[in-house]
Write a protein that holds these residues in place. Sequence first.
Motif, PDB file in Angstrom:
ATOM      1  N   SER A  89      44.614  62.765  37.236  1.00  0.00           N
ATOM      2  CA  SER A  89      45.422  62.131  36.190  1.00  0.00           C
ATOM      3  C   SER A  89      46.187  60.916  36.688  1.00  0.00           C
ATOM      4  O   SER A  89      46.745  60.163  35.887  1.00  0.00           O
ATOM      5  N   TYR A  90      46.245  60.746  38.002  1.00  0.00           N
ATOM      6  CA  TYR A  90      47.085  59.713  38.590  1.00  0.00           C
ATOM      7  C   TYR A  90      46.339  58.401  38.821  1.00  0.00           C
ATOM      8  O   TYR A  90      45.196  58.394  39.274  1.00  0.00           O
ATOM      9  N   HIS A  91      47.039  57.339  38.536  1.00  0.00           N
ATOM     10  CA  HIS A  91      46.617  56.014  38.972  1.00  0.00           C
ATOM     11  C   HIS A  91      47.076  55.861  40.419  1.00  0.00           C
ATOM     12  O   HIS A  91      48.179  56.273  40.767  1.00  0.00           O
ATOM     13  N   MET A  92      46.256  55.258  41.248  1.00  0.00           N
ATOM     14  CA  MET A  92      46.554  55.196  42.678  1.00  0.00           C
ATOM     15  C   MET A  92      46.589  53.744  43.161  1.00  0.00           C
ATOM     16  O   MET A  92      45.819  52.899  42.689  1.00  0.00           O
ATOM     17  N   GLY A  93      47.468  53.509  44.129  1.00  0.00           N
ATOM     18  CA  GLY A  93      47.574  52.157  44.675  1.00  0.00           C
ATOM     19  C   GLY A  93      47.726  52.179  46.182  1.00  0.00           C
ATOM     20  O   GLY A  93      48.145  53.187  46.761  1.00  0.00           O
TER      21      GLY A  93
ATOM     22  N   CYS B 219      50.110  54.592  50.551  1.00  0.00           N
ATOM     23  CA  CYS B 219      49.427  55.063  49.361  1.00  0.00           C
ATOM     24  C   CYS B 219      50.491  55.417  48.319  1.00  0.00           C
ATOM     25  O   CYS B 219      51.561  55.922  48.670  1.00  0.00           O
ATOM     26  N   ALA B 220      50.207  55.139  47.046  1.00  0.00           N
ATOM     27  CA  ALA B 220      51.171  55.415  45.988  1.00  0.00           C
ATOM     28  C   ALA B 220      50.453  55.958  44.761  1.00  0.00           C
ATOM     29  O   ALA B 220      49.275  55.662  44.542  1.00  0.00           O
ATOM     30  N   ALA B 221      51.192  56.736  43.957  1.00  0.00           N
ATOM     31  CA  ALA B 221      50.605  57.366  42.778  1.00  0.00           C
ATOM     32  C   ALA B 221      51.533  57.243  41.581  1.00  0.00           C
ATOM     33  O   ALA B 221      52.758  57.280  41.715  1.00  0.00           O
ATOM     34  N   ALA B 222      50.915  57.138  40.414  1.00  0.00           N
ATOM     35  CA  ALA B 222      51.691  57.061  39.175  1.00  0.00           C
ATOM     36  C   ALA B 222      50.905  57.708  38.049  1.00  0.00           C
ATOM     37  O   ALA B 222      49.702  57.486  37.927  1.00  0.00           O
ATOM     38  N   LEU B 223      51.591  58.479  37.222  1.00  0.00           N
ATOM     39  CA  LEU B 223      50.948  59.077  36.045  1.00  0.00           C
ATOM     40  C   LEU B 223      50.845  58.067  34.915  1.00  0.00           C
ATOM     41  O   LEU B 223      49.809  57.942  34.276  1.00  0.00           O
TER      42      LEU B 223
ATOM     43  N   ILE C 224      51.519  53.990  34.021  1.00  0.00           N
ATOM     44  CA  ILE C 224      51.697  52.732  34.750  1.00  0.00           C
ATOM     45  C   ILE C 224      51.560  51.552  33.800  1.00  0.00           C
ATOM     46  O   ILE C 224      50.706  51.542  32.922  1.00  0.00           O
ATOM     47  N   SER C 225      52.456  50.585  33.970  1.00  0.00           N
ATOM     48  CA  SER C 225      52.405  49.389  33.141  1.00  0.00           C
ATOM     49  C   SER C 225      51.881  48.180  33.924  1.00  0.00           C
ATOM     50  O   SER C 225      51.255  47.295  33.352  1.00  0.00           O
ATOM     51  N   ASP C 226      52.146  48.185  35.227  1.00  0.00           N
ATOM     52  CA  ASP C 226      51.725  47.061  36.049  1.00  0.00           C
ATOM     53  C   ASP C 226      51.264  47.588  37.397  1.00  0.00           C
ATOM     54  O   ASP C 226      52.075  48.038  38.199  1.00  0.00           O
ATOM     55  N   TYR C 227      49.977  47.538  37.643  1.00  0.00           N
ATOM     56  CA  TYR C 227      49.424  48.083  38.879  1.00  0.00           C
ATOM     57  C   TYR C 227      49.936  47.358  40.121  1.00  0.00           C
ATOM     58  O   TYR C 227      49.871  47.912  41.214  1.00  0.00           O
ATOM     59  N   TYR C 228      50.401  46.127  39.954  1.00  0.00           N
ATOM     60  CA  TYR C 228      50.722  45.281  41.093  1.00  0.00           C
ATOM     61  C   TYR C 228      52.139  45.464  41.618  1.00  0.00           C
ATOM     62  O   TYR C 228      52.464  44.975  42.691  1.00  0.00           O
ATOM     63  N   LEU C 229      52.983  46.149  40.875  1.00  0.00           N
ATOM     64  CA  LEU C 229      54.384  46.271  41.257  1.00  0.00           C
ATOM     65  C   LEU C 229      54.684  47.602  41.945  1.00  0.00           C
ATOM     66  O   LEU C 229      54.343  48.662  41.409  1.00  0.00           O
ATOM     67  N   PRO C 230      55.339  47.590  43.105  1.00  0.00           N
ATOM     68  CA  PRO C 230      55.691  48.847  43.765  1.00  0.00           C
ATOM     69  C   PRO C 230      56.529  49.752  42.876  1.00  0.00           C
ATOM     70  O   PRO C 230      56.388  50.978  42.930  1.00  0.00           O
TER      71      PRO C 230
ATOM     72  N   SER D  30      56.249  50.454  39.934  1.00  0.00           N
ATOM     73  CA  SER D  30      55.475  51.184  38.931  1.00  0.00           C
ATOM     74  C   SER D  30      55.047  52.555  39.424  1.00  0.00           C
ATOM     75  O   SER D  30      54.607  53.379  38.627  1.00  0.00           O
ATOM     76  N   TYR D  31      55.143  52.793  40.722  1.00  0.00           N
ATOM     77  CA  TYR D  31      54.652  54.024  41.327  1.00  0.00           C
ATOM     78  C   TYR D  31      55.800  54.941  41.697  1.00  0.00           C
ATOM     79  O   TYR D  31      56.772  54.509  42.320  1.00  0.00           O
ATOM     80  N   ARG D  32      55.657  56.204  41.328  1.00  0.00           N
ATOM     81  CA  ARG D  32      56.738  57.152  41.579  1.00  0.00           C
ATOM     82  C   ARG D  32      56.589  57.863  42.910  1.00  0.00           C
ATOM     83  O   ARG D  32      57.573  58.245  43.532  1.00  0.00           O
ATOM     84  N   HIS D  33      55.364  58.073  43.357  1.00  0.00           N
ATOM     85  CA  HIS D  33      55.124  58.883  44.542  1.00  0.00           C
ATOM     86  C   HIS D  33      54.524  58.023  45.649  1.00  0.00           C
ATOM     87  O   HIS D  33      53.623  57.219  45.387  1.00  0.00           O
ATOM     88  N   TRP D  34      55.019  58.243  46.862  1.00  0.00           N
ATOM     89  CA  TRP D  34      54.594  57.454  48.007  1.00  0.00           C
ATOM     90  C   TRP D  34      54.309  58.332  49.210  1.00  0.00           C
ATOM     91  O   TRP D  34      54.961  59.361  49.410  1.00  0.00           O
ATOM     92  N   GLY D  35      53.348  57.897  50.007  1.00  0.00           N
ATOM     93  CA  GLY D  35      53.101  58.550  51.278  1.00  0.00           C
ATOM     94  C   GLY D  35      53.983  57.952  52.357  1.00  0.00           C
ATOM     95  O   GLY D  35      54.780  57.039  52.098  1.00  0.00           O
TER      96      GLY D  35
END
Length: 124
Positions: free
Chosen positions: A31-35, A96-100, A102-108, A110-115
């Motif tokens: 379900s997560y978008h990943m960056g 690595c980052a994850a978001a359920l 997301i409005s902008d893939y390019y912005l840190p 936008s992501y709630r979870h980080w490694g």
Amino acid sequence: QVQLVESGGGLVQAGGSLRLSCAASGRTFSSYHMGWFRQAPGKEREFVSAINWSGDNTYYADSVKGRFTISRDNAKATVYLQMNKVEPEDTAVYYCAAALLISDYYLPGSYRHWGQGTRVTVSS
């Protein structure tokens, strides 16, 4: 909630290749978008690449386009970053980052979870 663990960093010569992995815990990885982001010493964290939940859409920073490839395996709850033709400028800690949602893939932000990050050093 998802927990992320990066691996695959190390020392590589310019022109070489490296594959980073990000393993996620939890059963809702698909379900997560990943960056992928990176941060070099003395610089701000910057966007590298992202992939949507299904893997149908991918995004790249201009500096890595044509050299890096992002992919995901939802069955293994893992996202990858294949780095080819690396350059000394690619030296950084990669996150690595994850978001359920997301409005902008390019912005840190936008992501709630980080490694915790994995260090990549490219020698010239």
